[in-house]
Write an enzyme that holds these catalytic residues in place. Structure first.
Site, PDB file in Angstrom:
ATOM      1  N   ASP A 134       2.073 -77.570  72.974  1.00 53.33           N
ATOM      2  CA  ASP A 134       2.547 -77.322  71.608  1.00 53.33           C
ATOM      3  C   ASP A 134       3.982 -77.813  71.416  1.00 53.33           C
ATOM      4  O   ASP A 134       4.835 -77.650  72.298  1.00 53.33           O
ATOM      5  CB  ASP A 134       2.495 -75.824  71.311  1.00 53.33           C
ATOM      6  CG  ASP A 134       1.072 -75.269  71.336  1.00 53.33           C
ATOM      7  OD1 ASP A 134       0.235 -75.825  72.068  1.00 53.33           O
ATOM      8  OD2 ASP A 134       0.817 -74.277  70.635  1.00 53.33           O
ATOM      9  N   HIS A 137       5.352 -77.590  67.749  1.00 53.58           N
ATOM     10  CA  HIS A 137       5.686 -76.651  66.675  1.00 53.58           C
ATOM     11  C   HIS A 137       7.014 -76.957  65.981  1.00 53.58           C
ATOM     12  O   HIS A 137       7.870 -76.080  65.843  1.00 53.58           O
ATOM     13  CB  HIS A 137       5.686 -75.219  67.202  1.00 53.58           C
ATOM     14  CG  HIS A 137       4.313 -74.601  67.263  1.00 53.58           C
ATOM     15  ND1 HIS A 137       3.503 -74.491  66.153  1.00 53.58           N
ATOM     16  CD2 HIS A 137       3.601 -74.092  68.300  1.00 53.58           C
ATOM     17  CE1 HIS A 137       2.366 -73.932  66.494  1.00 53.58           C
ATOM     18  NE2 HIS A 137       2.378 -73.685  67.797  1.00 53.58           N
ATOM     19  N   ASP A 193      -0.861 -78.921  67.705  1.00 56.53           N
ATOM     20  CA  ASP A 193       0.153 -78.012  67.164  1.00 56.53           C
ATOM     21  C   ASP A 193       1.511 -78.696  67.099  1.00 56.53           C
ATOM     22  O   ASP A 193       2.472 -78.290  67.773  1.00 56.53           O
ATOM     23  CB  ASP A 193       0.217 -76.712  67.976  1.00 56.53           C
ATOM     24  CG  ASP A 193      -0.838 -75.707  67.527  1.00 56.53           C
ATOM     25  OD1 ASP A 193      -1.751 -76.102  66.778  1.00 56.53           O
ATOM     26  OD2 ASP A 193      -0.752 -74.532  67.933  1.00 56.53           O
ATOM     27  N   ASP A 243       4.361 -76.452  61.827  1.00 62.16           N
ATOM     28  CA  ASP A 243       4.483 -74.993  61.633  1.00 62.16           C
ATOM     29  C   ASP A 243       5.473 -74.373  62.612  1.00 62.16           C
ATOM     30  O   ASP A 243       5.794 -74.917  63.667  1.00 62.16           O
ATOM     31  CB  ASP A 243       3.124 -74.298  61.768  1.00 62.16           C
ATOM     32  CG  ASP A 243       2.217 -74.545  60.573  1.00 62.16           C
ATOM     33  OD1 ASP A 243       2.734 -74.932  59.513  1.00 62.16           O
ATOM     34  OD2 ASP A 243       0.991 -74.363  60.700  1.00 62.16           O
ATOM     35  N   ARG A 244       5.918 -73.183  62.232  1.00 62.65           N
ATOM     36  CA  ARG A 244       6.839 -72.361  63.019  1.00 62.65           C
ATOM     37  C   ARG A 244       8.252 -72.951  63.033  1.00 62.65           C
ATOM     38  O   ARG A 244       9.183 -72.352  62.536  1.00 62.65           O
ATOM     39  CB  ARG A 244       6.355 -72.161  64.460  1.00 62.65           C
ATOM     40  CG  ARG A 244       4.958 -71.587  64.577  1.00 62.65           C
ATOM     41  CD  ARG A 244       4.884 -70.165  64.084  1.00 62.65           C
ATOM     42  NE  ARG A 244       3.616 -69.550  64.436  1.00 62.65           N
ATOM     43  CZ  ARG A 244       3.252 -68.344  64.039  1.00 62.65           C
ATOM     44  NH1 ARG A 244       4.048 -67.635  63.266  1.00 62.65           N
ATOM     45  NH2 ARG A 244       2.081 -67.852  64.390  1.00 62.65           N
ATOM     46  N   ASN A 289      -5.085 -76.165  66.218  1.00 66.35           N
ATOM     47  CA  ASN A 289      -5.529 -75.298  65.124  1.00 66.35           C
ATOM     48  C   ASN A 289      -4.554 -75.313  63.952  1.00 66.35           C
ATOM     49  O   ASN A 289      -4.939 -75.030  62.809  1.00 66.35           O
ATOM     50  CB  ASN A 289      -5.733 -73.867  65.623  1.00 66.35           C
ATOM     51  CG  ASN A 289      -4.456 -73.221  66.109  1.00 66.35           C
ATOM     52  OD1 ASN A 289      -3.731 -73.791  66.931  1.00 66.35           O
ATOM     53  ND2 ASN A 289      -4.152 -72.033  65.638  1.00 66.35           N
ATOM     54  N   HIS A 290      -3.293 -75.673  64.185  1.00 67.39           N
ATOM     55  CA  HIS A 290      -2.333 -75.761  63.090  1.00 67.39           C
ATOM     56  C   HIS A 290      -2.444 -77.079  62.331  1.00 67.39           C
ATOM     57  O   HIS A 290      -1.781 -77.230  61.298  1.00 67.39           O
ATOM     58  CB  HIS A 290      -0.905 -75.559  63.608  1.00 67.39           C
ATOM     59  CG  HIS A 290      -0.556 -74.127  63.827  1.00 67.39           C
ATOM     60  ND1 HIS A 290       0.137 -73.367  62.906  1.00 67.39           N
ATOM     61  CD2 HIS A 290      -0.839 -73.288  64.850  1.00 67.39           C
ATOM     62  CE1 HIS A 290       0.289 -72.139  63.361  1.00 67.39           C
ATOM     63  NE2 HIS A 290      -0.295 -72.063  64.551  1.00 67.39           N
ATOM     64  N   HIS A 347      -7.064 -78.392  72.705  1.00 72.24           N
ATOM     65  CA  HIS A 347      -5.965 -77.510  72.312  1.00 72.24           C
ATOM     66  C   HIS A 347      -6.227 -76.066  72.707  1.00 72.24           C
ATOM     67  O   HIS A 347      -5.389 -75.409  73.325  1.00 72.24           O
ATOM     68  CB  HIS A 347      -5.718 -77.590  70.813  1.00 72.24           C
ATOM     69  CG  HIS A 347      -4.648 -76.648  70.354  1.00 72.24           C
ATOM     70  ND1 HIS A 347      -3.319 -76.860  70.649  1.00 72.24           N
ATOM     71  CD2 HIS A 347      -4.704 -75.468  69.670  1.00 72.24           C
ATOM     72  CE1 HIS A 347      -2.603 -75.860  70.160  1.00 72.24           C
ATOM     73  NE2 HIS A 347      -3.418 -74.999  69.567  1.00 72.24           N
ATOM     74  N   ARG A 349      -8.011 -63.200  67.718  1.00 79.11           N
ATOM     75  CA  ARG A 349      -7.372 -64.046  66.705  1.00 79.11           C
ATOM     76  C   ARG A 349      -8.166 -64.058  65.402  1.00 79.11           C
ATOM     77  O   ARG A 349      -7.645 -64.457  64.362  1.00 79.11           O
ATOM     78  CB  ARG A 349      -7.230 -65.482  67.217  1.00 79.11           C
ATOM     79  CG  ARG A 349      -6.289 -65.674  68.395  1.00 79.11           C
ATOM     80  CD  ARG A 349      -6.285 -67.131  68.797  1.00 79.11           C
ATOM     81  NE  ARG A 349      -5.511 -67.423  69.987  1.00 79.11           N
ATOM     82  CZ  ARG A 349      -4.229 -67.797  69.993  1.00 79.11           C
ATOM     83  NH1 ARG A 349      -3.582 -67.899  68.856  1.00 79.11           N
ATOM     84  NH2 ARG A 349      -3.604 -68.059  71.117  1.00 79.11           N
ATOM     85  N   HIS A 374      -1.947 -73.923  73.252  1.00 85.64           N
ATOM     86  CA  HIS A 374      -2.342 -72.835  72.347  1.00 85.64           C
ATOM     87  C   HIS A 374      -1.708 -71.484  72.629  1.00 85.64           C
ATOM     88  O   HIS A 374      -1.788 -70.594  71.794  1.00 85.64           O
ATOM     89  CB  HIS A 374      -3.876 -72.695  72.381  1.00 85.64           C
ATOM     90  CG  HIS A 374      -4.471 -71.929  71.245  1.00 85.64           C
ATOM     91  ND1 HIS A 374      -4.052 -72.050  69.940  1.00 85.64           N
ATOM     92  CD2 HIS A 374      -5.490 -71.022  71.218  1.00 85.64           C
ATOM     93  CE1 HIS A 374      -4.780 -71.265  69.168  1.00 85.64           C
ATOM     94  NE2 HIS A 374      -5.652 -70.631  69.914  1.00 85.64           N
TER      95      HIS A 374
END
Length: 486
Positions: free
Chosen positions: A207, A209, A235, A238-239, A267-268, A320, A368, A395
């Site tokens: 990741d 991010h 990923d 995001d974040r 998944n993002h 991922h 989740r 992940h």
């Protein structure tokens, strides 16, 4: 076929000297200006981690058959919102193609010709030349050459290293530049299959991010494409506060060196997720108000074309999230058509969301709310059934940047050090050499403006796949502390 010769590292490390301030790009500073804001964000993140902790193992499933029954139940209980997003307009199926290793970077003229061919092919297949506009856009608008800048990708990439500054800063892309990079990257993704079959040597990263300065530091420390070949596990957005810069830099590398860098979907990289966790808000804040929604939608169409899984030298399976009870053979992934818009069930969704769990042996629905948790017996069975030696995934936040599970048949890699400036975790990457020996490299934040690169030594060679028979649970060893962060 070459026999796998890899192993995960022990706690023993050999560290390179500390990189001083003049040798490294300063990391992004905290996004929270006051102490109260930082404390509130930290409490919120801890609550998120606690909320996502796994339930007791009294509810775990005992067999593959029962897991499939759970899968059917989960499919029936999907939210109405997810079902509606799945019905949105989709691009038609594009030809699947395996990635070719080696060779020179593709020329710009060749990419332009391929873009025109793909545009006409999509228009022919979809029959959209004279149809009304959808709620998003037609293909003609998406691939409109007049809206795209003519980019020198080498100079464009150099800008990212020349203009890097401490903290959050914008690269000030023009709208035509964004149109060009996203459009060209979509073309390259469309030419790849849902399953990538690539050869070692390669460096596997987890990741990112939106931590742009850390991504640049990683390229400076390990080498930039095409000198180094990379596989990213998803990923990218995001974040963090610089998601646009991260994904544009990686897309530009993908266009210029398509056989030296491979980007899997996380998944993002799904609209329903990055709409909620920061990427849409960042686009609206950083881009002109009249263009922000359109550019965000273009990113989503590019994400829908990304591959989901990779197989390195037929021995290391990469994704991922994790495994799926619906996957019987690797062809179950290979045959999935692209584009895949907002997957919410089945093999693809599970590979984006699943997690290993040391408290169970087989399957359990994930805390989740999407995908599954799977135990070590599942990992042994999959390795034996697919004739692979290692499963590499991302992940999950890892305090040491990585952790191993199931007698080192699975490794989790997390490449965002000091995650969100709220955790004191290291980042990591894994280099797989031509003999399929794996070396983990940890990026350990030390002080402001410095970073320690720890190179883990190659260890004992593990020959062949392990039996799936029940055994005593092994110790996870170094990097065993992992947390759910989505």
């Amino acid at each position: 076929m070459k026999e796998s010769q890899w192993a995960m590292p022990t706690r023993t490390t050999s560290s390179l000297p500390i990189l001083k301030e003049e040798h490294i790009v300063p990391r992004s500073s905290a996004r929270f200006k006051t102490r109260d804001e930082r404390q509130r964000a930290k409490r919120s993140m801890r609550e998120c981690v606690t909320m996502h902790s796994e339930p007791s193992d009294s509810h775990h499933q005992s067999s593959m058959a029962s897991a499939k029954e759970v899968s059917k139940c989960v499919d029936r209980t999907q939210t109405q919102e997810d079902r509606k997003t799945d019905k949105s307009t989709m691009m038609e199926k594009t030809a699947e193609g395996s990635s070719v290793v080696g060779g020179e970077p593709k020329k710009k003229s060749s990419l332009r010709e391929q873009l025109k061919n793909l545009k006409s092919k999509l228009l022919r297949k979809s029959g959209m030349e004279k149809t009304k506009k959808s709620k998003t856009e037609t293909f003609e608008e998406e691939f409109d050459e007049e809206k795209c800048a003519d980019i020198d990708y080498a100079a464009f990439l150099d800008r990212h290293y020349e203009e890097v500054k401490p903290g959050v800063h914008r690269m000030k892309y023009t709208i035509p530049e964004l149109n060009r990079v996203i459009t060209d990257a979509s073309l390259v993704f469309a030419q790849e299959g849902t399953l990538l079959e690539i050869q070692a040597p390669i460096t596997v990263c987890g990741d990112i991010h939106g931590q742009f300065n850390d991504l640049v530091n990683m390229f400076l420390l390990l080498g930039q494409p095409p000198k180094q070949r990379y596989l990213f596990l998803g990923d990218y957005v995001d974040r963090g506060a610089m998601s646009i810069e991260c994904i544009i830099l990686l897309m530009a590398y993908k266009v210029l060196y398509p056989d030296h860098i491979f980007l899997l979907r996380g998944n993002h990289e799904c609209a329903r997720v990055n709409k909620k966790y920061g990427f849409m808000d960042e686009c609206q804040a950083a881009l002109p108000s009249g263009q922000a929604s359109r550019i965000w939608a273009m990113f989503q169409r590019a994400f829908n074309l990304m591959p989901v899984c990779a197989l390195i030298s037929e021995k290391i399976l990469c994704m991922h999230g994790g495994l799926s009870p619906a996957m019987e053979t690797i062809d179950d992934v290979r045959k999935e058509p692209k584009p895949i818009r907002n997957p919410f069930k089945g093999v693809i969704n599970d590979m984006l969301w699943a997690d290993p769990d040391a408290n169970i042996d087989y399957w359990r629905t994930s805390s989740r709310g999407s995908g599954f948790s799977f135990g070590e017996e599942v990992i042994y069975e999959v390795c034996k059934k697919l004739n692979i030696d290692l499963i590499a995934r991302a992940h999950q936040l890892c305090v040491d940047g990585f952790w191993t599970f199931a007698d080192r048949h699975l490794v989790t890699i997390f490449s965002a050090p000091s995650y969100c400036n709220l955790f004191k975790n290291a980042g990591a990457a894994m280099h797989v050499n031509k003999d399929l020996k794996c070396q983990l490299m940890a990026f350990v934040p030390n002080t402001v403006g410095s970073l320690i690169l720890c190179l883990m030594p190659y260890l004992v060679i593990l020959g062949g796949v392990h039996s799936s028979s029940r055994r005593e649970k092994p110790s996870m060893g170094a990097g065993a502390r992992a947390r759910l962060h989505d």
